[in-house]
Structure formats: structure tokens, C-alpha cells
Scaffold this motif. Structure first.
Motif, PDB file in Angstrom:
ATOM      1  N   LEU A  25      41.977 -72.712 -32.657  1.00  0.00           N
ATOM      2  CA  LEU A  25      40.913 -71.923 -33.284  1.00  0.00           C
ATOM      3  C   LEU A  25      39.843 -72.849 -33.851  1.00  0.00           C
ATOM      4  O   LEU A  25      38.645 -72.653 -33.618  1.00  0.00           O
ATOM      5  N   PHE A  26      40.254 -73.877 -34.580  1.00  0.00           N
ATOM      6  CA  PHE A  26      39.306 -74.837 -35.154  1.00  0.00           C
ATOM      7  C   PHE A  26      38.506 -75.523 -34.049  1.00  0.00           C
ATOM      8  O   PHE A  26      37.287 -75.648 -34.138  1.00  0.00           O
ATOM      9  N   GLN A  32      32.161 -74.414 -28.749  1.00  0.00           N
ATOM     10  CA  GLN A  32      32.218 -73.114 -28.075  1.00  0.00           C
ATOM     11  C   GLN A  32      32.426 -73.235 -26.560  1.00  0.00           C
ATOM     12  O   GLN A  32      32.829 -72.270 -25.924  1.00  0.00           O
ATOM     13  N   THR A  33      32.180 -74.415 -25.992  1.00  0.00           N
ATOM     14  CA  THR A  33      32.384 -74.585 -24.551  1.00  0.00           C
ATOM     15  C   THR A  33      33.869 -74.521 -24.189  1.00  0.00           C
ATOM     16  O   THR A  33      34.209 -74.345 -23.020  1.00  0.00           O
ATOM     17  N   LEU A  34      34.743 -74.654 -25.171  1.00  0.00           N
ATOM     18  CA  LEU A  34      36.184 -74.562 -24.915  1.00  0.00           C
ATOM     19  C   LEU A  34      36.648 -73.114 -24.741  1.00  0.00           C
ATOM     20  O   LEU A  34      37.756 -72.870 -24.278  1.00  0.00           O
ATOM     21  N   ILE A  35      35.795 -72.161 -25.120  1.00  0.00           N
ATOM     22  CA  ILE A  35      36.164 -70.747 -25.003  1.00  0.00           C
ATOM     23  C   ILE A  35      35.853 -70.266 -23.593  1.00  0.00           C
ATOM     24  O   ILE A  35      34.707 -70.286 -23.159  1.00  0.00           O
ATOM     25  N   GLU A  36      36.894 -69.856 -22.900  1.00  0.00           N
ATOM     26  CA  GLU A  36      36.728 -69.347 -21.538  1.00  0.00           C
ATOM     27  C   GLU A  36      36.564 -67.834 -21.581  1.00  0.00           C
ATOM     28  O   GLU A  36      36.816 -67.189 -22.600  1.00  0.00           O
ATOM     29  N   GLU A  37      36.165 -67.264 -20.462  1.00  0.00           N
ATOM     30  CA  GLU A  37      35.885 -65.829 -20.412  1.00  0.00           C
ATOM     31  C   GLU A  37      37.105 -64.983 -20.775  1.00  0.00           C
ATOM     32  O   GLU A  37      36.997 -63.983 -21.468  1.00  0.00           O
ATOM     33  N   LEU A  41      40.139 -65.184 -27.975  1.00  0.00           N
ATOM     34  CA  LEU A  41      39.183 -65.266 -29.081  1.00  0.00           C
ATOM     35  C   LEU A  41      37.762 -64.910 -28.656  1.00  0.00           C
ATOM     36  O   LEU A  41      36.902 -64.699 -29.505  1.00  0.00           O
ATOM     37  N   ASN A  42      37.529 -64.826 -27.364  1.00  0.00           N
ATOM     38  CA  ASN A  42      36.187 -64.554 -26.849  1.00  0.00           C
ATOM     39  C   ASN A  42      35.724 -63.163 -27.292  1.00  0.00           C
ATOM     40  O   ASN A  42      36.341 -62.154 -26.970  1.00  0.00           O
TER      41      ASN A  42
END
Length: 182
Positions: A25-26, A32-37, A41-42
Motif C-alpha cells: 500500500l505504501f 502510482q505506476t505500480l498500480i495495475e488495472e 487498490l485501483n
């Protein structure tokens, strides 16, 4: 309240899963590039806000040293201190002796005078109201880079430099947790 028994392996697994969740989460919060579609958490800001508030609870049983150990096992940089401070939007400090996040947050909001160990137990005088100061000609200067309680008076300019107090849904929760911790 329901009680249940866990063997040490089950408890270890729960702590490890919780630790990895918080660390990820941290990391995703600051990059934010670590968040995939398909990331859980998206688009779930409300969930992130709830976890943010829960992590500040004094009752949060997951000690920081466990999180730091797990993080340091997996990553070299940025430091655990860095991502923690960015997540909580506080000035960078070294996360070392803090047992809980509320302790870290409390320390980050202390005036610089009280953050040093040589000033433990310092007692300050009577509280003076904003109205009294305003009527005395004191000008209030917002200083966002300062800690909430790090207040500086400039006698030459008769100005009081103080960090703005941000009021939102988490403000009451934050102050209640600080009171519980004190």
C-alpha cells in the motif's frame, strides 16, 4: 467478543500477510505506476482512506519493527522511513524507536523544541488565544513546511509563523488517536 486460538504458524502468516499488504500500500501510494488495472487498490480511495485511519489507531497491533524488517528484507531503496513518511504526508524522520504509527505521527507533529530528547518534560506557560494575539497586532503567517505545533514568533515583524491546520474527514480521528497515545 469472539475468541479463537491460533498456532504460531498461523499467527506468523497473518502478520506476514498484513505486513506485505501495508508495505505494498505504501509503495503504490508513492509510486502510482505500480498500480495495475486489476489491482484491488485501483480506484478504491475509500478503502485506502479507511486503512490510513486504521493504521493510526493506537490499538493497531502490528509493530513497526516487523514492517521495517519485512520491508528491508525485500527492498533496499527507498527506505522504509521514507515511504512511511510519504504515505502519512509528514516530514521525513528515521523510523527506529517508534512502536506504532501513532507514535511516529505524534513525534512528527511535535514542535522542534520538543522533538529533541534534551527537552523532555518541558512545561509551557498559559495558553493565549488567537483573538488576544490579533488584538495585540500579531500577524499570522501560514508556513506549510512547518510541523503543526512548530510555531515561531518574529518580534521584529510581529508575526507568528504557524502551519495551517487541514480539516477533513480524518482530522477528528487523528487528534483522538493522539490523545489516546498521550
Amino acid at each position: 467478543m469472539q475468541s479463537f486460538e491460533l498456532c504460531s504458524e498461523e499467527l506468523t502468516e497473518i502478520v506476514l500477510v498484513d505486513s506485505v499488504f501495508i508495505i505494498e500500500l505504501f509503495r503504490r501510494w508513492i509510486d502510482q505506476t505500480l498500480i495495475e488495472e486489476n489491482d484491488p487498490l485501483n480506484g478504491r480511495q475509500q478503502l485506502i482512506d479507511e486503512v490510513y485511519r486504521d493504521l493510526q489507531l493506537y490499538e493497531n497491533p502490528l509493530p513497526i519493527f516487523i514492517l521495517k524488517t519485512v520491508y528491508n528484507f525485500a527492498f533496499d531503496a527507498p527506505s522504509f522511513s521514507s515511504i512511511t513518511c510519504k504515505f502519512f504526508n509528514v516530514r521525513a524522520v528515521e523510523v527506529r524507536d517508534f512502536k506504532r504509527f501513532v507514535d511516529l505521527l505524534r513525534t512528527c507533529h511535535l514542535p522542534s523544541l520538543l522533538r529533541s530528547s534534551s527537552n523532555k518534560g518541558t512545561v509551557f506557560g498559559t495558553t493565549i488565544t488567537e483573538t488576544y494575539l490579533h488584538n495585540a497586532g500579531v500577524k499570522f503567517v501560514p508556513c506549510p513546511e512547518k510541523s503543526l505545533l512548530d510555531i515561531e514568533f518574529d518580534p521584529d515583524r510581529q508575526s507568528l509563523k504557524i502551519a495551517p491546520l487541514k480539516l477533513d474527514d480524518s482530522t477528528e480521528h487523528f487528534f483522538w488517536n493522539l490523545l489516546v497515545f498521550e
